[in-house]
Design a protein around this motif. Sequence first.
Motif, PDB file in Angstrom:
ATOM      1  N   PRO A  10       0.941  -1.345   0.242  1.00 45.01           N
ATOM      2  CA  PRO A  10       0.198  -0.135   0.290  1.00 45.01           C
ATOM      3  C   PRO A  10       0.761   1.203  -0.024  1.00 45.01           C
ATOM      4  O   PRO A  10       0.288   2.340  -0.716  1.00 45.01           O
ATOM      5  N   LEU A  11       2.356   1.208   1.000  1.00 43.53           N
ATOM      6  CA  LEU A  11       2.351   2.627   1.129  1.00 43.53           C
ATOM      7  C   LEU A  11       3.707   2.405  -0.600  1.00 43.53           C
ATOM      8  O   LEU A  11       3.262   3.894  -1.355  1.00 43.53           O
ATOM      9  N   ASP A  14       0.714   4.133  -3.244  1.00 41.63           N
ATOM     10  CA  ASP A  14       0.793   5.612  -2.109  1.00 41.63           C
ATOM     11  C   ASP A  14       1.821   6.777  -2.967  1.00 41.63           C
ATOM     12  O   ASP A  14       1.474   7.504  -3.541  1.00 41.63           O
ATOM     13  N   SER A  17       1.759   6.397  -7.194  1.00 42.30           N
ATOM     14  CA  SER A  17       0.755   6.535  -7.488  1.00 42.30           C
ATOM     15  C   SER A  17       0.758   8.656  -7.393  1.00 42.30           C
ATOM     16  O   SER A  17      -0.264   9.363  -8.603  1.00 42.30           O
ATOM     17  N   ALA A  18       1.745   8.896  -6.546  1.00 38.66           N
ATOM     18  CA  ALA A  18       1.342  10.788  -6.169  1.00 38.66           C
ATOM     19  C   ALA A  18       2.477  11.103  -7.450  1.00 38.66           C
ATOM     20  O   ALA A  18       2.187  11.939  -7.829  1.00 38.66           O
ATOM     21  N   ASP A  21       1.402  11.268 -10.754  1.00 41.79           N
ATOM     22  CA  ASP A  21      -0.070  11.332 -11.608  1.00 41.79           C
ATOM     23  C   ASP A  21      -0.051  12.392 -12.823  1.00 41.79           C
ATOM     24  O   ASP A  21      -0.619  12.103 -13.341  1.00 41.79           O
ATOM     25  N   ARG A  41      -3.433   4.518  -9.889  1.00 40.07           N
ATOM     26  CA  ARG A  41      -3.291   3.319  -8.696  1.00 40.07           C
ATOM     27  C   ARG A  41      -3.303   1.800  -9.485  1.00 40.07           C
ATOM     28  O   ARG A  41      -2.796   0.713  -8.612  1.00 40.07           O
ATOM     29  N   CYS A  44      -0.097   1.299 -10.440  1.00 38.92           N
ATOM     30  CA  CYS A  44       1.019   1.062 -10.046  1.00 38.92           C
ATOM     31  C   CYS A  44       0.637  -0.317  -9.379  1.00 38.92           C
ATOM     32  O   CYS A  44       2.059  -1.335  -9.194  1.00 38.92           O
ATOM     33  N   GLU A 126       8.112  10.192  -2.852  1.00 42.94           N
ATOM     34  CA  GLU A 126       6.458  11.527  -2.264  1.00 42.94           C
ATOM     35  C   GLU A 126       7.167  12.718  -2.861  1.00 42.94           C
ATOM     36  O   GLU A 126       7.578  13.674  -2.946  1.00 42.94           O
TER      37      GLU A 126
END
Length: 194
Positions: A10-11, A14, A17-18, A21, A41, A44, A126
Amino acid sequence: MPIALSSDKPLIIDILSAAFDTNQSVNWLAGTSRQRVKNIRLLCAYSYELCSMFGEVYVSEDRKACALVLLPDQKKLTAKSIGLDIQLVLQTIGLLQLPKALKREAAIKRAHPKAALYHIWYIGVEPAEQGKGIGTNLLQELLQRARDLNRLPVLETSTLQNLPWYQQQGFEVYRELELGYRLYCLKAAGIEKV
């Protein structure tokens, strides 16, 4: 460089995806509908699963960056990989876009050098943490890993602004593909065959 655990999925989704984008290549696959964010998502997640099976998945020690690496010569048709492909087509790409997506993947595969590849499929940081050296450190660790495995590091980007950074890290553009957007194919400079 820590190998990601399945609990990190999940990390990783995240972060990627960010980070991707606004990426042209990712959005070309994800589309422009209201489902675009969900599709990114799903893309990914698909990439994570494939690299877990046929490559390597890393998350930085500070858990702010990650990388998905594919070892193309290790990729096999399995029931799970076929299921993942079908799921990607039905949930993300769509049957109408499938011929274009297959043509795109074939063009990328043809462009790859004939060598044992270390295909850095995704590397992401990130967004709030970009520009702090986290991605540079992770990429340098990936390059060392590729050397340890005696494999040629390759990657693609559709983000022109990323080219100087990749070149500073020792990559060179060896091919440009026109796929409805420009895709730059890069390899570690100075390495012809591994």
